[in-house]
Design an enzyme around this catalytic site. Structure first.
Site, PDB file in Angstrom:
ATOM      1  N   CYS A  69     129.952 124.880  -7.935  1.00  0.00           N
ATOM      2  CA  CYS A  69     129.491 123.656  -7.657  1.00  0.00           C
ATOM      3  C   CYS A  69     129.075 123.591  -6.288  1.00  0.00           C
ATOM      4  CB  CYS A  69     130.841 122.506  -7.959  1.00  0.00           C
ATOM      5  SG  CYS A  69     130.045 120.794  -7.329  1.00  0.00           S
ATOM      6  N   CYS A 121     125.925 122.409  -8.048  1.00  0.00           N
ATOM      7  CA  CYS A 121     125.620 120.871  -7.919  1.00  0.00           C
ATOM      8  C   CYS A 121     125.086 120.360  -6.549  1.00  0.00           C
ATOM      9  CB  CYS A 121     126.680 120.032  -8.275  1.00  0.00           C
ATOM     10  SG  CYS A 121     127.873 120.723  -9.739  1.00  0.00           S
ATOM     11  N   LYS A 153     121.830 122.017  -5.221  1.00  0.00           N
ATOM     12  CA  LYS A 153     120.947 121.711  -6.285  1.00  0.00           C
ATOM     13  C   LYS A 153     120.458 120.158  -6.119  1.00  0.00           C
ATOM     14  CE  LYS A 153     121.993 119.425  -9.459  1.00  0.00           C
ATOM     15  NZ  LYS A 153     122.583 119.654 -10.615  1.00  0.00           N
ATOM     16  N   TYR A 189     120.272 122.025 -19.032  1.00  0.00           N
ATOM     17  CA  TYR A 189     120.473 121.169 -17.730  1.00  0.00           C
ATOM     18  C   TYR A 189     119.779 121.940 -16.805  1.00  0.00           C
ATOM     19  CZ  TYR A 189     124.507 118.292 -18.686  1.00  0.00           C
ATOM     20  OH  TYR A 189     125.322 117.286 -19.183  1.00  0.00           O
ATOM     21  N   GLU A 224     116.350 120.930 -14.620  1.00  0.00           N
ATOM     22  CA  GLU A 224     116.462 120.640 -13.271  1.00  0.00           C
ATOM     23  C   GLU A 224     115.596 121.326 -12.101  1.00  0.00           C
ATOM     24  OE1 GLU A 224     120.955 118.395 -13.546  1.00  0.00           O
ATOM     25  OE2 GLU A 224     120.791 120.207 -12.727  1.00  0.00           O
ATOM     26  N   HIS A 254     119.583  90.462 -10.654  1.00  0.00           N
ATOM     27  CA  HIS A 254     117.966  90.203 -10.627  1.00  0.00           C
ATOM     28  C   HIS A 254     117.402  90.377  -9.263  1.00  0.00           C
ATOM     29  CE1 HIS A 254     114.160  89.307 -12.308  1.00  0.00           C
ATOM     30  NE2 HIS A 254     113.963  88.261 -11.309  1.00  0.00           N
ATOM     31  N   GLU A 279     119.581  95.306 -15.073  1.00  0.00           N
ATOM     32  CA  GLU A 279     119.648  94.103 -15.523  1.00  0.00           C
ATOM     33  C   GLU A 279     119.479  94.094 -17.054  1.00  0.00           C
ATOM     34  OE1 GLU A 279     117.065  90.907 -14.752  1.00  0.00           O
ATOM     35  OE2 GLU A 279     116.132  92.206 -13.193  1.00  0.00           O
TER      36      GLU A 279
HETATM   37  P1  NDP Z   1     122.658 125.142 -21.607  1.00  0.00           P
HETATM   38  O1  NDP Z   1     123.379 125.760 -22.340  1.00  0.00           O
HETATM   39  O2  NDP Z   1     122.598 124.001 -21.279  1.00  0.00           O
HETATM   40  O3  NDP Z   1     120.996 125.667 -21.953  1.00  0.00           O
HETATM   41  C1  NDP Z   1     120.649 126.803 -22.232  1.00  0.00           C
HETATM   42  C2  NDP Z   1     119.229 126.900 -22.497  1.00  0.00           C
HETATM   43  O4  NDP Z   1     118.487 128.278 -22.974  1.00  0.00           O
HETATM   44  C3  NDP Z   1     119.045 126.168 -23.789  1.00  0.00           C
HETATM   45  O5  NDP Z   1     117.772 125.465 -23.893  1.00  0.00           O
HETATM   46  C4  NDP Z   1     118.961 127.434 -24.871  1.00  0.00           C
HETATM   47  O6  NDP Z   1     118.039 126.887 -25.946  1.00  0.00           O
HETATM   48  C5  NDP Z   1     118.190 128.352 -24.098  1.00  0.00           C
HETATM   49  N1  NDP Z   1     118.528 129.663 -24.639  1.00  0.00           N
HETATM   50  C6  NDP Z   1     119.653 130.516 -24.765  1.00  0.00           C
HETATM   51  N2  NDP Z   1     119.577 131.683 -25.183  1.00  0.00           N
HETATM   52  C7  NDP Z   1     118.348 131.802 -25.037  1.00  0.00           C
HETATM   53  C8  NDP Z   1     117.500 132.999 -25.284  1.00  0.00           C
HETATM   54  N3  NDP Z   1     117.935 134.132 -25.525  1.00  0.00           N
HETATM   55  N4  NDP Z   1     116.018 132.986 -25.090  1.00  0.00           N
HETATM   56  C9  NDP Z   1     115.495 131.572 -24.635  1.00  0.00           C
HETATM   57  N5  NDP Z   1     116.108 130.704 -24.312  1.00  0.00           N
HETATM   58  C10 NDP Z   1     117.436 130.611 -24.529  1.00  0.00           C
HETATM   59  O7  NDP Z   1     122.781 125.960 -20.193  1.00  0.00           O
HETATM   60  P2  NDP Z   1     122.468 125.757 -18.928  1.00  0.00           P
HETATM   61  O8  NDP Z   1     122.488 127.136 -18.192  1.00  0.00           O
HETATM   62  O9  NDP Z   1     121.264 125.024 -18.617  1.00  0.00           O
HETATM   63  O10 NDP Z   1     123.732 125.107 -18.027  1.00  0.00           O
HETATM   64  C11 NDP Z   1     124.806 125.628 -18.218  1.00  0.00           C
HETATM   65  C12 NDP Z   1     125.754 124.556 -18.149  1.00  0.00           C
HETATM   66  O11 NDP Z   1     125.981 124.106 -16.938  1.00  0.00           O
HETATM   67  C13 NDP Z   1     125.616 123.413 -18.925  1.00  0.00           C
HETATM   68  O12 NDP Z   1     126.259 123.375 -20.004  1.00  0.00           O
HETATM   69  C14 NDP Z   1     126.153 122.035 -18.167  1.00  0.00           C
HETATM   70  O13 NDP Z   1     127.313 121.801 -18.466  1.00  0.00           O
HETATM   71  C15 NDP Z   1     126.234 122.648 -16.688  1.00  0.00           C
HETATM   72  N6  NDP Z   1     125.308 121.918 -15.715  1.00  0.00           N
HETATM   73  C16 NDP Z   1     125.532 120.549 -15.548  1.00  0.00           C
HETATM   74  C17 NDP Z   1     124.728 119.957 -14.620  1.00  0.00           C
HETATM   75  C18 NDP Z   1     124.684 118.495 -14.468  1.00  0.00           C
HETATM   76  O14 NDP Z   1     125.966 117.983 -14.691  1.00  0.00           O
HETATM   77  N7  NDP Z   1     123.797 117.915 -13.990  1.00  0.00           N
HETATM   78  C19 NDP Z   1     123.627 120.619 -14.084  1.00  0.00           C
HETATM   79  C20 NDP Z   1     123.605 122.341 -14.202  1.00  0.00           C
HETATM   80  C21 NDP Z   1     124.385 122.655 -15.156  1.00  0.00           C
HETATM   81  P3  NDP Z   1     118.516 126.244 -27.303  1.00  0.00           P
HETATM   82  O15 NDP Z   1     118.632 124.836 -26.995  1.00  0.00           O
HETATM   83  O16 NDP Z   1     117.612 126.562 -28.347  1.00  0.00           O
HETATM   84  O17 NDP Z   1     119.898 126.977 -27.538  1.00  0.00           O
END
Ligand code: NDP
Length: 452
Positions: free
Chosen positions: A43, A48, A51, A178, A182, A435, A440
């Site tokens: 984080c 976080c 970022k 995410y 982002e 407002h 709102e």
């Molecule tokens: P996520 O699990 O959210 O997303 C992974 C993404 O990668 C999905 O879109 C998935 O597709 C895709 N993917 C997985 N495998 C492959 C592959 N072999 N080839 C191509 N695409 C693939 O992971 P993140 O890394 O984005 O984030 C990890 C965690 O970090 C999140 O779960 C979240 O909890 C946390 N986080 C929170 C934030 C916040 O609160 N603002 C900010 C950043 C991270 P598909 O959808 O098809 O499975």
């Protein structure tokens, strides 16, 4: 039996530091903590915090047209990555010092090295020293996971996005979760030509469908070249950058490629083989509602358990662990109705169920306000906001809320309290509006957009 410590924590991130610090403030509790990397964890050091600072930096480019719309004459503007990056590093160093000081002040003994659990009460440090503890808490977090793609060694992970000496001119971001979404917003806002590949039909799988659609449209409008249904087959390093071959058999060139295709718990080599701590499919530590593993003296919190991988959840789990183990108040972790923000551009806040998931559970009413807010409208900026409430038709309770708007994270944090308290649509109706604001609409929508 006497131990060196009452509690030994492995991992100095959000969950580990919170647990160690609070435990050490309890009367007579001796706490040790081992961290092999920088204090503050994902984080603070590579997630976080940096970022969000990069989000702030990148949003300025979007604020410029708005400023012009309000009569500001802005001629030459240029983003200086070197200047920003220097300040970013200074800030992370400051925060790391804060974390170290918090531990020191609380009386936690720290070991700046890797640690491994060798039996239910013993930790072995990288230098071979052994420490014993009545309880062991694992809070080592997770790390980026890469798919098996030819040339993947040339790809960056989110960890590397804070380390550029010079910003790339173009970048390909792979993934639709995410992190990918982002960073697409950040890079695009900083002036990097940004392409995003997502293998599925629509980014942010699992979130509300309507909200995902709006974020998609708005990201594209702002300049991200978001391609869905496309993935990377091969990456090749050339003298002028990285050449990609994608699943549509197209070739494209980028200065950098970043994969955000998920994260995995960092449990490799963490336990001696004869320990019966159970690991799941992704290597996550299996725990019960009290964050206790199958070995009664060993607990785990945060991303290493792969429950809900969010910083505040890890901190909450750490506090519940302290209550359970050191305050005689067994506290299961409540993972229901967690508000969260996705710092895409535009920002999205969400709590509770998506419309689709709520509809699958019973009859609902859906209230939607999808509009151009006053501020953007006056400036002639075509940003859309969304406020959406999903109401259970029977209990009248708010089952879900989606917000896409500037500061959506701040808004959802506050509404999250009301929803956690069980607010009904009628509670919102009898709340006076503030407002003129975007929020709102949350208390003034009176006719359901649809009922299902
Ligand atoms: P996520 O699990 O959210 O997303 C992974 C993404 O990668 C999905 O879109 C998935 O597709 C895709 N993917 C997985 N495998 C492959 C592959 N072999 N080839 C191509 N695409 C693939 O992971 P993140 O890394 O984005 O984030 C990890 C965690 O970090 C999140 O779960 C979240 O909890 C946390 N986080 C929170 C934030 C916040 O609160 N603002 C900010 C950043 C991270 P598909 O959808 O098809 O499975």
């Amino acid at each position: 039996m006497s131990f060196d410590f009452d509690l030994f924590v492995i991992g100095g991130g959000s969950g580990g530091v919170r647990a160690a610090r609070i435990a050490a403030c309890e009367k007579g509790v001796r706490v040790g903590l081992a961290e092999e990397d920088r204090y503050g964890g994902t984080c603070v050091i590579r997630g976080c915090v940096p970022k969000k600072l990069m989000v702030f930096a990148s949003e300025v480019s979007h604020a410029l047209p708005e400023a012009r719309g309000y009569g500001w004459e802005i001629d030459q503007v240029r983003f200086n990555w070197k200047l920003f990056h220097g300040k970013l590093n200074e800030e992370l160093n400051r925060l790391e010092r804060v974390y170290r000081n918090l531990l020191k002040k609380a009386g936690v003994i720290t070991f700046d090295q890797r640690a491994k659990v060798v039996d239910p009460h013993t930790i072995e440090l990288a230098n071979g020293e052994k420490k014993t503890a009545q309880y062991i808490l694992i809070a080592v977090g997770g790390e980026p996971e890469f798919p098996d793609v030819k040339g993947i060694e040339f790809a960056l992970s989110s960890n590397d996005m804070f380390q550029f000496n010079v910003l790339p001119k173009s970048i390909l971001i792979v993934g639709g979760g995410y992190i990918a979404c982002e960073f697409s917003g950040i890079m695009n806002g900083l002036g990097v030509q940004t392409t995003q590949y997502y293998r599925g039909e629509k980014i942010l799988r699992g979130f509300d469908d309507e909200a995902r659609g709006i974020v998609t449209d708005e990201m594209r409008k702002r300049g991200v070249d978001l391609k869905c249904g496309v993935n990377v087959c091969e990456i090749e390093k050339t003298s002028s950058g990285l050449r990609i071959i994608n699943t549509q058999n197209e070739q494209a060139k980028f200065d950098a490629v970043m994969f955000a295709t998920g994260r995995k718990p960092k449990t490799m080599g963490l336990f001696s083989e004869d320990l019966s701590v159970e690991l799941g499919k992704k290597g996550e530590i299996t725990v019960d509602a009290y964050s206790q593993t199958r070995v009664p003296s060993i607990f785990a919190v945060g991303d290493v358990t792969n429950r809900i991988n969010l910083t505040p959840v890890a901190i909450h789990e750490a506090m519940a662990f302290i209550n359970t183990v050191f305050r005689g108040n067994p506290t299961p972790v409540d993972h229901d109705l967690i508000p969260t923000a996705i710092f895409t551009q535009p920002e999205m806040g969400t709590v509770g169920l998506s419309e689709e998931n709520a509809a699958a559970q019973g009859p609902i009413e859906v209230y939607v306000a999808n509009f151009r807010a006053m501020r953007q409208s006056f400036a002639g900026v075509d940003d859309k906001s969304l406020l959406k409430l999903v109401i259970c038709a029977k209990s009248r309770k708010v089952r879900g809320c989606q917000i896409i708007a500037p500061q959506a994270g701040e808004l959802i944090q506050l509404l999250g309290i009301a929803i956690k308290m069980g607010a009904t649509k009628e509670d919102l109706d009898r709340t006076m509006a503030v407002h003129p604001t975007i929020a709102e609409e949350l208390v003034t929508m009176n006719v359901p957009t649809r009922k299902t």
